[in-house]
Design an enzyme around this catalytic site. Structure first.
Site, PDB file in Angstrom:
ATOM      1  N   CYS A   1      19.224 -32.096 -16.400  1.00 29.58           N
ATOM      2  CA  CYS A   1      17.841 -32.559 -16.505  1.00 29.58           C
ATOM      3  C   CYS A   1      17.726 -33.632 -15.434  1.00 29.58           C
ATOM      4  CB  CYS A   1      17.567 -33.138 -17.883  1.00 29.58           C
ATOM      5  SG  CYS A   1      15.989 -34.029 -17.984  1.00 29.58           S
TER       6      CYS A   1
ATOM      7  N   CYS B   1      12.820 -29.827 -11.881  1.00 31.50           N
ATOM      8  CA  CYS B   1      12.861 -29.852 -13.342  1.00 31.50           C
ATOM      9  C   CYS B   1      13.605 -28.614 -13.819  1.00 31.50           C
ATOM     10  CB  CYS B   1      11.433 -29.863 -13.885  1.00 31.50           C
ATOM     11  SG  CYS B   1      11.351 -29.747 -15.670  1.00 31.50           S
TER      12      CYS B   1
HETATM   13  N1  DGL Z   1      13.152 -33.522 -15.903  1.00 31.85           N
HETATM   14  C1  DGL Z   1      13.081 -32.372 -16.720  1.00 31.85           C
HETATM   15  C2  DGL Z   1      14.279 -31.454 -16.503  1.00 31.85           C
HETATM   16  O1  DGL Z   1      14.929 -31.505 -15.467  1.00 31.85           O
HETATM   17  C3  DGL Z   1      12.825 -32.463 -18.189  1.00 31.85           C
HETATM   18  C4  DGL Z   1      12.178 -33.603 -18.880  1.00 31.85           C
HETATM   19  C5  DGL Z   1      11.184 -33.170 -19.934  1.00 31.85           C
HETATM   20  O2  DGL Z   1      11.575 -32.857 -21.069  1.00 31.85           O
HETATM   21  O3  DGL Z   1       9.996 -33.148 -19.575  1.00 31.85           O
HETATM   22  O4  DGL Z   1      14.597 -30.658 -17.342  1.00 31.85           O
END
Ligand code: DGL
Length: 279
Positions: A190, A75
């Site tokens: 993301c 993330c």
């Molecule tokens: N998957 C997350 C990232 O790589 C973000 C998604 C969220 O906003 O929770 O930033």
């Protein structure tokens, strides 16, 4: 080390599955635990102090329960903020982060117009601005904070209808024209976004390179396992390993979601409820 390595792959939701797939490809011998803090989703909307406390608390619980040999924070929104705190708090556990792939994009770009598509939190981080300054000073970098894309990717994974117009509205600001030049690289900053890669390809106003750091994260995870944890490279023939997924929300995952998880080798799905407490 002769036993199979255990790797915890962590995200706010389903985006980290895009990283899990690369880790599974490179370390077919590893037992994978996919942990989604869906009770805290979306991380892109959480203030930094709340997000930091949240991730440290959830990881403490997961590390105690699963005792992983390495943790991948799949993330960007979390990694650009919490990695130093996690490394300080759990010194025995190696953490591999996921941060915007600005360096490879700046190296790849010919037009020198690079866009970074991320959550609003990631585009606001000092970490991201430092990457731009350090590695992309020769480029014009457009930071695009998308409020909706991660949720649209979640909906898509749950089998819901996601209108093209909604996706296009989110990616459109990444496409920039300046004189004769136009954006040729878009960083998928993301981990949810590669879940919509097919939509992006189809809806893009022109062809660009979509830069996804997942293969590099998998390589780093493998390196950490070998160099820090003493595991050897996987044998050519590895026995089948069982993977599992755990969610922090209290709702049972839907049949559609279970199907998507099974397709990624995650047979066993459980919930470990951890409500998000906002003071
Ligand atoms: N998957 C997350 C990232 O790589 C973000 C998604 C969220 O906003 O929770 O930033």
């Amino acid at each position: 080390m002769t036993r199979a390595p255990k790797i915890l792959v962590f995200d706010s939701g389903l985006g980290g599955l895009t990283v899990l797939a690369e880790v599974a490809r490179l370390r077919p011998d590893a037992a994978l635990v996919y942990a989604a803090d869906n009770a805290g989703f979306p991380y892109g909307a959480l203030p930094p102090d709340l997000l930091l406390a949240r991730v440290v608390a959830v990881i403490a619980r997961l590390v105690a329960r699963f005792e992983p040999d390495a943790v991948v924070i799949a993330c960007n929104t979390a990694s650009t903020l919490v990695l130093p705190a996690l490394r300080g708090k759990f010194p025995a556990t190696p953490f591999v982060g996921t941060v915007p792939a600005i360096k490879p994009a700046a190296e790849l770009s010919r037009s020198r117009l690079v866009s970074v598509l991320a959550t609003p939190a990631t585009v606001a981080r000092d970490y991201t601005h430092d990457l731009v300054r350090t590695y992309a000073a020769h480029c014009e970098v457009t930071l695009v904070g998308s409020a909706m894309l991660a949720s649209l990717a979640e909906a898509f994974m749950q089998g819901e209808e996601v209108p093209d117009s909604a996706i296009l509205a989110e990616i459109a600001p990444s496409f920039v024209e300046s004189g004769e030049s136009r954006t040729d690289c878009v960083v998928l900053a993301c981990t949810h976004y590669p879940l919509l890669a097919g939509h992006f390809e189809r809806l893009a106003p022109w062809k660009v390179a979509w830069v996804d750091p997942a293969p590099a994260i998998a390589r780093q995870t493998d390196k950490v396992l070998r160099e820090r944890q003493g595991f050897s490279a996987p044998e050519p023939q590895v026995p089948a390993v069982r993977h599992q997924a755990v969610f922090t929300g209290d709702a049972e995952p839907s049949a559609k979601l279970r199907e998507a998880l099974r397709a990624r080798g995650l047979e066993c799905v459980s919930v470990e409820p951890m409500p998000l407490v906002v003071a």
